[in-house]
Write a protein that holds these residues in place. Structure first.
Motif, PDB file in Angstrom:
ATOM      1  N   ILE A   1       0.836  -1.199   0.000  1.00 46.04           N
ATOM      2  CA  ILE A   1       0.000   0.000   0.000  1.00 46.04           C
ATOM      3  C   ILE A   1       0.873   1.251   0.000  1.00 46.04           C
ATOM      4  CG2 ILE A   1      -1.648   1.348   1.364  1.00 46.04           C
ATOM      5  CD1 ILE A   1      -2.819  -1.365   2.310  1.00 46.04           C
ATOM      6  N   PHE A   2       1.933   1.256   0.827  1.00 46.57           N
ATOM      7  CA  PHE A   2       2.843   2.405   0.873  1.00 46.57           C
ATOM      8  C   PHE A   2       3.407   2.712  -0.513  1.00 46.57           C
ATOM      9  CE2 PHE A   2       4.312   1.813   5.585  1.00 46.57           C
ATOM     10  CZ  PHE A   2       3.034   2.145   5.998  1.00 46.57           C
ATOM     11  N   VAL A   3       3.920   1.671  -1.178  1.00 45.39           N
ATOM     12  CA  VAL A   3       4.565   1.868  -2.475  1.00 45.39           C
ATOM     13  C   VAL A   3       3.552   2.304  -3.521  1.00 45.39           C
ATOM     14  CG1 VAL A   3       5.874   0.758  -4.328  1.00 45.39           C
ATOM     15  CG2 VAL A   3       6.411   0.232  -1.945  1.00 45.39           C
ATOM     16  N   ALA A   4       2.400   1.627  -3.563  1.00 42.06           N
ATOM     17  CA  ALA A   4       1.381   1.965  -4.563  1.00 42.06           C
ATOM     18  C   ALA A   4       0.838   3.376  -4.351  1.00 42.06           C
ATOM     19  CB  ALA A   4       0.247   0.947  -4.500  1.00 42.06           C
ATOM     20  N   ALA A   5       0.571   3.725  -3.095  1.00 41.97           N
ATOM     21  CA  ALA A   5       0.056   5.062  -2.809  1.00 41.97           C
ATOM     22  C   ALA A   5       1.087   6.129  -3.149  1.00 41.97           C
ATOM     23  CB  ALA A   5      -0.344   5.160  -1.337  1.00 41.97           C
ATOM     24  N   SER A   6       2.344   5.870  -2.810  1.00 41.39           N
ATOM     25  CA  SER A   6       3.402   6.830  -3.123  1.00 41.39           C
ATOM     26  C   SER A   6       3.498   7.066  -4.621  1.00 41.39           C
ATOM     27  CB  SER A   6       4.754   6.333  -2.597  1.00 41.39           C
ATOM     28  OG  SER A   6       4.734   6.204  -1.201  1.00 41.39           O
ATOM     29  N   LYS A   7       3.444   5.993  -5.383  1.00 42.12           N
ATOM     30  CA  LYS A   7       3.524   6.114  -6.839  1.00 42.12           C
ATOM     31  C   LYS A   7       2.352   6.926  -7.388  1.00 42.12           C
ATOM     32  CE  LYS A   7       4.127   3.365 -11.034  1.00 42.12           C
ATOM     33  NZ  LYS A   7       4.247   2.000 -11.609  1.00 42.12           N
ATOM     34  N   LEU A   8       1.155   6.656  -6.881  1.00 43.42           N
ATOM     35  CA  LEU A   8      -0.014   7.406  -7.341  1.00 43.42           C
ATOM     36  C   LEU A   8       0.052   8.868  -6.924  1.00 43.42           C
ATOM     37  CD1 LEU A   8      -2.749   4.717  -6.687  1.00 43.42           C
ATOM     38  CD2 LEU A   8      -2.190   5.733  -8.909  1.00 43.42           C
TER      39      LEU A   8
ATOM     40  N   LYS B   1      -0.255  11.426  -9.898  1.00 46.45           N
ATOM     41  CA  LYS B   1      -1.501  12.189  -9.978  1.00 46.45           C
ATOM     42  C   LYS B   1      -1.552  13.385  -9.037  1.00 46.45           C
ATOM     43  CE  LYS B   1      -4.570   8.426 -11.443  1.00 46.45           C
ATOM     44  NZ  LYS B   1      -5.903   7.799 -11.212  1.00 46.45           N
ATOM     45  N   GLY B   2      -0.606  13.477  -8.124  1.00 49.85           N
ATOM     46  CA  GLY B   2      -0.685  14.478  -7.080  1.00 49.85           C
ATOM     47  C   GLY B   2      -1.524  13.948  -5.930  1.00 49.85           C
ATOM     48  N   PHE B   3      -1.301  14.502  -4.736  1.00 50.94           N
ATOM     49  CA  PHE B   3      -2.027  14.010  -3.560  1.00 50.94           C
ATOM     50  C   PHE B   3      -3.529  14.197  -3.727  1.00 50.94           C
ATOM     51  CE2 PHE B   3      -3.904  14.811   0.666  1.00 50.94           C
ATOM     52  CZ  PHE B   3      -3.641  13.590   1.270  1.00 50.94           C
ATOM     53  N   ASP B   4      -3.953  15.357  -4.220  1.00 46.63           N
ATOM     54  CA  ASP B   4      -5.382  15.615  -4.383  1.00 46.63           C
ATOM     55  C   ASP B   4      -5.991  14.764  -5.494  1.00 46.63           C
ATOM     56  OD1 ASP B   4      -5.396  17.517  -2.357  1.00 46.63           O
ATOM     57  OD2 ASP B   4      -4.927  19.169  -3.726  1.00 46.63           O
ATOM     58  N   GLY B   5      -5.211  14.452  -6.527  1.00 52.47           N
ATOM     59  CA  GLY B   5      -5.743  13.717  -7.671  1.00 52.47           C
ATOM     60  C   GLY B   5      -5.848  12.226  -7.459  1.00 52.47           C
TER      61      GLY B   5
ATOM     62  N   ARG C   1      16.567   2.807  -2.354  1.00 52.73           N
ATOM     63  CA  ARG C   1      16.168   1.476  -1.912  1.00 52.73           C
ATOM     64  C   ARG C   1      15.013   0.916  -2.735  1.00 52.73           C
ATOM     65  NH1 ARG C   1      16.147   2.238   2.958  1.00 52.73           N
ATOM     66  NH2 ARG C   1      17.886   0.926   3.575  1.00 52.73           N
ATOM     67  N   ILE C   2      13.975   1.674  -2.958  1.00 50.32           N
ATOM     68  CA  ILE C   2      12.805   1.196  -3.689  1.00 50.32           C
ATOM     69  C   ILE C   2      12.719   1.975  -4.992  1.00 50.32           C
ATOM     70  CG2 ILE C   2      10.308   0.981  -3.696  1.00 50.32           C
ATOM     71  CD1 ILE C   2      10.402   0.777  -0.669  1.00 50.32           C
ATOM     72  N   THR C   3      12.839   1.276  -6.116  1.00 44.75           N
ATOM     73  CA  THR C   3      12.777   1.947  -7.410  1.00 44.75           C
ATOM     74  C   THR C   3      11.673   1.339  -8.259  1.00 44.75           C
ATOM     75  OG1 THR C   3      14.483   0.468  -8.262  1.00 44.75           O
ATOM     76  CG2 THR C   3      15.221   2.598  -7.417  1.00 44.75           C
ATOM     77  N   THR C   4      10.991   2.184  -9.016  1.00 43.86           N
ATOM     78  CA  THR C   4       9.944   1.754  -9.940  1.00 43.86           C
ATOM     79  C   THR C   4      10.219   2.436 -11.270  1.00 43.86           C
ATOM     80  OG1 THR C   4       8.448   3.607  -9.480  1.00 43.86           O
ATOM     81  CG2 THR C   4       8.340   1.719  -7.988  1.00 43.86           C
ATOM     82  N   ASP C   5       9.248   2.360 -12.163  1.00 41.62           N
ATOM     83  CA  ASP C   5       9.422   3.017 -13.455  1.00 41.62           C
ATOM     84  C   ASP C   5       9.401   4.534 -13.344  1.00 41.62           C
ATOM     85  OD1 ASP C   5       6.745   2.797 -12.684  1.00 41.62           O
ATOM     86  OD2 ASP C   5       6.020   2.983 -14.735  1.00 41.62           O
ATOM     87  N   ILE C   6       9.046   5.074 -12.187  1.00 45.29           N
ATOM     88  CA  ILE C   6       9.094   6.535 -12.000  1.00 45.29           C
ATOM     89  C   ILE C   6      10.130   6.920 -10.948  1.00 45.29           C
ATOM     90  CG2 ILE C   6       6.692   6.897 -12.710  1.00 45.29           C
ATOM     91  CD1 ILE C   6       6.050   7.227  -9.683  1.00 45.29           C
ATOM     92  N   GLY C   7      11.078   6.025 -10.702  1.00 46.78           N
ATOM     93  CA  GLY C   7      12.114   6.327  -9.723  1.00 46.78           C
ATOM     94  C   GLY C   7      11.802   5.706  -8.378  1.00 46.78           C
ATOM     95  N   SER C   8      12.002   6.476  -7.310  1.00 46.05           N
ATOM     96  CA  SER C   8      11.772   5.988  -5.951  1.00 46.05           C
ATOM     97  C   SER C   8      10.640   6.791  -5.317  1.00 46.05           C
ATOM     98  CB  SER C   8      13.057   6.124  -5.115  1.00 46.05           C
ATOM     99  OG  SER C   8      12.857   5.628  -3.820  1.00 46.05           O
ATOM    100  N   PRO C   9       9.384   6.370  -5.525  1.00 51.16           N
ATOM    101  CA  PRO C   9       8.257   7.191  -5.083  1.00 51.16           C
ATOM    102  C   PRO C   9       8.175   7.427  -3.588  1.00 51.16           C
ATOM    103  CG  PRO C   9       7.502   5.022  -5.793  1.00 51.16           C
ATOM    104  CD  PRO C   9       8.945   5.141  -6.191  1.00 51.16           C
ATOM    105  N   LEU C  10       8.603   6.443  -2.759  1.00 52.25           N
ATOM    106  CA  LEU C  10       8.573   6.659  -1.321  1.00 52.25           C
ATOM    107  C   LEU C  10       9.443   7.845  -0.929  1.00 52.25           C
ATOM    108  CD1 LEU C  10       8.676   3.101   0.300  1.00 52.25           C
ATOM    109  CD2 LEU C  10       6.831   4.765   0.451  1.00 52.25           C
TER     110      LEU C  10
END
Length: 231
Positions: free
Chosen positions: A40-47, A51-55, A125-134
């Motif tokens: 949840i942490f990783v998915a929420a961070s990526k979103l 999309k921005g926190f409000d989006g 430490r945690i990398t995705t296709d948009i870098g390290s969202p956390l």
């Protein structure tokens, strides 16, 4: 002597707010629940980054981790609560990976190198296709309420003061290049490290260890007098 950092390093430690544990007596208290919480942490961070926190809605986050929206509220109370938990989790990791080891290193030159390298490793430490969202979300807390933002800012300030104190000590010892301002240098170091979260990709040419080593060398060569850096 190790274990007894110089005066001034202990005084800047801010109160630590730990990320909330999964609720006891429920699914969140199991090992599977802890793993789900991390997802949840990783998915929420990526979103939040995309999309921005409000989006980014709670429905978006639930869909990303393939649970129902009520199931998501089993782990968090609100979207701000989720953001604060993520940021607190990131700051806790910074404490463990960077701040506490640095406080135990009495030599300011070794401490500076340790801070830069360990923080770079922490960010990567945690990398995705948009870098390290956390790591990106930890650096962007506009979605927090005033009280939570003050708590996070106090922890960030403690880290900044640790770094600036280290640079001040190097300046006092005559090891910094002439004209280097410790405050400007501290902000610049943190900015350079945090930017790794945005540009480094999991399949990048350089490993995170190589990135951390190169950044550490760049910082030391840029800030230290040549005779110190080459010693």
């Amino acid at each position: 002597m190790r274990g007894h950092p110089p005066a001034g390093l202990r005084a800047v430690k801010a109160p630590t707010l730990r990320a909330r544990s999964p609720r006891p007596g429920k699914r969140g208290a199991t090992a599977l629940g802890v793993d789900r919480q991390r997802q949840i942490f990783v998915a929420a961070s990526k979103l939040f980054v995309e999309k921005g926190f409000d989006g980014a809605s709670m429905s978006d986050i639930a869909e990303a981790v393939q649970i129902t929206k009520p199931g998501l509220y089993h782990f968090v109370d609100s979207k701000e609560d989720l953001l604060f938990t993520i940021v607190s989790f990131g700051m806790d990791r910074l404490d463990i990976d960077v701040i506490e080891p640095a406080r135990q290193e009495p030599d300011p030159l070794k401490r500076l190198a340790l801070i830069v390298r360990n923080h770079a490793m922490n960010v990567g430490r945690i990398t995705t296709d948009i870098g390290s969202p956390l790591s990106i979300v930890v650096d962007e807390t506009s979605g927090l309420g005033a009280e939570n933002r003050r708590a996070v800012d106090a922890r960030k300030r403690a880290y900044f003061e640790l770094l600036r104190c280290t640079l001040d000590r190097l300046e006092t010892d005559g090891k910094l290049r002439e004209g280097v301002d410790a405050t400007a240098a501290a902000f610049s170091i943190i900015g350079a490290v945090m930017w790794i979260a945005r540009w480094r990709k999991a399949d990048g040419r350089l490993s995170i260890e190589e990135v951390a080593d190169q950044l550490t060398r760049i910082v030391l060569r840029g800030l230290l007098r040549p005779e110190v850096e080459s010693a």
